[in-house]
Design an enzyme around this catalytic site. Structure first.
Site, mmCIF file in Angstrom:
data_model
loop_
_atom_site.group_PDB
_atom_site.id
_atom_site.type_symbol
_atom_site.label_atom_id
_atom_site.label_comp_id
_atom_site.label_asym_id
_atom_site.label_seq_id
_atom_site.Cartn_x
_atom_site.Cartn_y
_atom_site.Cartn_z
ATOM 1 N N GLY A 233 0.818 -1.207 0.000
ATOM 2 C CA GLY A 233 0.000 0.000 0.000
ATOM 3 C C GLY A 233 0.852 1.257 0.000
ATOM 4 O O GLY A 233 1.972 1.275 -0.526
ATOM 5 N N SER A 234 0.335 2.307 0.618
ATOM 6 C CA SER A 234 0.958 3.627 0.548
ATOM 7 C C SER A 234 2.016 3.815 1.631
ATOM 8 O O SER A 234 2.011 3.157 2.674
ATOM 9 C CB SER A 234 -0.106 4.717 0.710
ATOM 10 O OG SER A 234 -0.600 4.742 2.037
ATOM 11 N N THR A 237 0.570 5.035 5.178
ATOM 12 C CA THR A 237 -0.016 3.931 5.939
ATOM 13 C C THR A 237 1.068 2.991 6.447
ATOM 14 O O THR A 237 0.995 2.496 7.582
ATOM 15 C CB THR A 237 -1.021 3.157 5.069
ATOM 16 O OG1 THR A 237 -2.034 4.056 4.614
ATOM 17 C CG2 THR A 237 -1.681 2.042 5.857
ATOM 18 N N ALA A 238 2.078 2.745 5.634
ATOM 19 C CA ALA A 238 3.173 1.859 6.042
ATOM 20 C C ALA A 238 3.892 2.402 7.272
ATOM 21 O O ALA A 238 4.297 1.628 8.159
ATOM 22 C CB ALA A 238 4.155 1.679 4.894
ATOM 23 N N GLU A 255 5.597 -3.527 0.950
ATOM 24 C CA GLU A 255 5.757 -3.270 -0.492
ATOM 25 C C GLU A 255 4.953 -2.023 -0.798
ATOM 26 O O GLU A 255 3.717 -2.041 -0.748
ATOM 27 C CB GLU A 255 5.281 -4.475 -1.299
ATOM 28 C CG GLU A 255 5.732 -4.440 -2.743
ATOM 29 C CD GLU A 255 4.755 -3.726 -3.655
ATOM 30 O OE1 GLU A 255 5.036 -2.564 -4.028
ATOM 31 O OE2 GLU A 255 3.725 -4.322 -3.980
ATOM 32 N N CYS A 288 1.529 0.213 -8.916
ATOM 33 C CA CYS A 288 2.704 0.728 -8.210
ATOM 34 C C CYS A 288 3.977 0.585 -9.018
ATOM 35 O O CYS A 288 4.896 1.401 -8.901
ATOM 36 C CB CYS A 288 2.858 0.043 -6.854
ATOM 37 S SG CYS A 288 3.093 -1.747 -6.957
#
Length: 490
Positions: A233-234, A237-238, A255, A288
């Site tokens: 994800g983004s 958020t990570a 990732e 991505c």
């Protein structure tokens, strides 16, 4: 009372799947189709009690699942892959309707890849326990032991492929899993639960929790009973996930996004490179690993732009369920506003629009494929991930200038390089990224490592790399000679 979503004749449970059963929620969230903005129905939102139920179910199931041999688990996982295949059309239509991805690509590529993800890693696990290191003093039996309860969090742009990409090695390793369905596209995660149940996967081995990231996702990641967190994800958020998991020293595989260079050397096959560059608009640019920064040698810039323009003008934008469609909708109105905001700020900073840069008349969430030039290396549009059908074009005159531009962002996920094979390969070696395709795009092998550097992520997925993350690696040391303890021993 259980709730359901209907897509054509497909019935999809709106409830969580925990311990082999559907579990209703106190609160439900509306789910929209990006195709036309219509409400598909409601899905359960995960409360703290739901999170606890899911973790407890996974904990109960762990000892028996972990105790099975890799071959015994493979029997279950092969049946799981079979059940996905039996529902191929359901998965394809559901994800196309729910996430706006191309039905044709789901039908002819993604569903088969989902099955392969499960089968491949189940097969790979058979080879893991036979590794030993023979030294003068001892034999080292290297074991890949299951870690425990694993949380898998996947994004909305490719729910089925990315879920199975992580579930394959996690389950094959002997872990029990909780899949957090993407908030904006949860439906195929629910269908995965049906497939797992039909395959006879024991209750609690595979669970699906739905809801928002702030509630369901955050509650799962923060729990000390979790052994691993795998997230795609983004970057923002990570960071939250990593901070939360760090409180319990839980390993994370992250990732994340990309701002990958698409390099076109002076020696490139211009037509082939232009055709591949047009592919970067696939899935409305919500990919991505797309090469979104076109870096083109100044001597061929005009010829390349005109060749690419012809391919872009031929792209069919429309309903992703139509086999003729090549570019579908953006997932959500908030994402459309994000894309438009990037473009407007870029134009204000001096960017020139070569094509696109506006909504497509097909529908509210459709956006024209866009190419911007006259951008500077430190511009926001060059430095940050847009995650929409927006590319930038910069030119270079020599290799050192090119490498500085290619490596000049905080991202490092993927890349593409077109040109004479040897020269392109040498350039590819100098680009700081997790992977890069030479005179090609999208070639993937489940044995090869996948992941990014810098802000594009931590860790690698694929082959042994997946198992090294999802397993606790243990060295069983068996001495070759009788051993007697001594204080003088070092």
């Amino acid at each position: 009372m259980s709730k359901f979503i209907k897509i054509n004749e497909i019935t999809i449970s709106s409830d969580h799947y925990i311990g082999g059963q559907r579990v209703a929620a106190e609160h439900y969230l509306e789910v929209f189709s990006p195709i036309d903005g219509q409400v598909l129905g409601q899905v359960a939102n995960g409360s703290p009690s739901i999170i606890n139920q899911a973790i407890e179910a996974a904990e109960r199931a762990f000892p028996a699942w972990a105790a099975l041999s890799a071959a015994e688990r493979k029997v279950y996982l092969d049946k799981f892959a079979d059940e996905i295949g039996k529902r191929a059309d359901e998965f394809a239509l559901t994800e196309s309707t729910d996430a706006g991805v191309l039905f044709s690509r789901m039908q002819h590529g993604v569903v088969g890849r989902a099955q392969l993800n499960i089968r491949h890693f189940a097969e790979h696990a058979l080879r893991l326990q036979n590794h030993s290191i023979d030294t003068k003093q001892a034999e080292h039996l290297v074991r890949h032991d299951p870690a425990g309860v694993v949380v898998i969090i996947t994004p909305w742009n490719a729910p089925l492929m990315l879920s199975t990409w992580k579930l394959g090695p996690a389950l094959a390793s002997g872990n029990t899993c909780i899949l957090k369905a993407p908030e904006w596209a949860p439906c195929t995660s629910s269908l995965l639960a049906d497939a797992a149940q039909a395959a006879g996967i024991p209750p609690g081995v595979f669970n699906v929790v739905q809801g928002t990231g702030l509630e369901s996702g955050a509650g799962l990641v923060a729990d000390p009973r979790i052994a691993r967190v795998s997230f795609t994800g983004s970057v923002p958020t990570a960071k939250l996930i990593a901070q939360s998991a760090a409180q319990n020293l839980v390993p994370c595989s992250l990732e994340l996004g990309g701002k990958s260079p698409f390099i076109v050397l002076a020696t490139a096959d211009i037509d082939n490179a232009a055709a591949t560059a047009a592919l970067m608009y696939r899935n409305a640019g919500q990919v991505c690993l797309a090469g979104t920064r076109l870096l083109v040698h100044e001597s061929i810039k005009d010829e390349f732009v005109e060749a690419m323009r012809a391919y872009v003008e031929a792209l069919n934008v429309g309903d992703p369920r139509d086999p003729a469609t090549e570019v579908g909708p953006i997932i959500h109105q908030r994402q459309v506003e994000r894309v438009a905001g990037f473009i407007e700020r870029a134009k204000a900073a001096g960017a020139v629009v070569l094509w696109g840069a506006e909504k497509h008349p097909f529908g509210e969430l459709y956006f024209k494929p866009t190419l911007l030039t006259n951008v500077k290396q430190d511009d926001e549009i060059v430095q940050n991930e847009v995650f929409g059908p927006v590319l930038t074009l910069q030119t270079f005159s020599h290799d050192d200038e090119l490498i500085a531009m290619a490596n000049g962002t905080d991202y490092g996920l993927g890349g593409v390089c077109y040109g004479e094979q040897q020269h392109a390969t040498e350039i590819a070696k100098r680009v700081r990224t997790g992977f890069i395709w030479v005179n090609s795009f999208g070639i993937r092998d489940l044995e090869a490592p996948f992941g990014g550097i810098k802000r594009s992520g931590i860790g690698r997925e694929g082959g042994n790399w997946s198992f090294e993350f999802f397993c606790d690696i243990k060295d069983v040391v068996v001495p070759k000679k009788p051993f007697r303890a001594s204080f003088s021993q070092r």
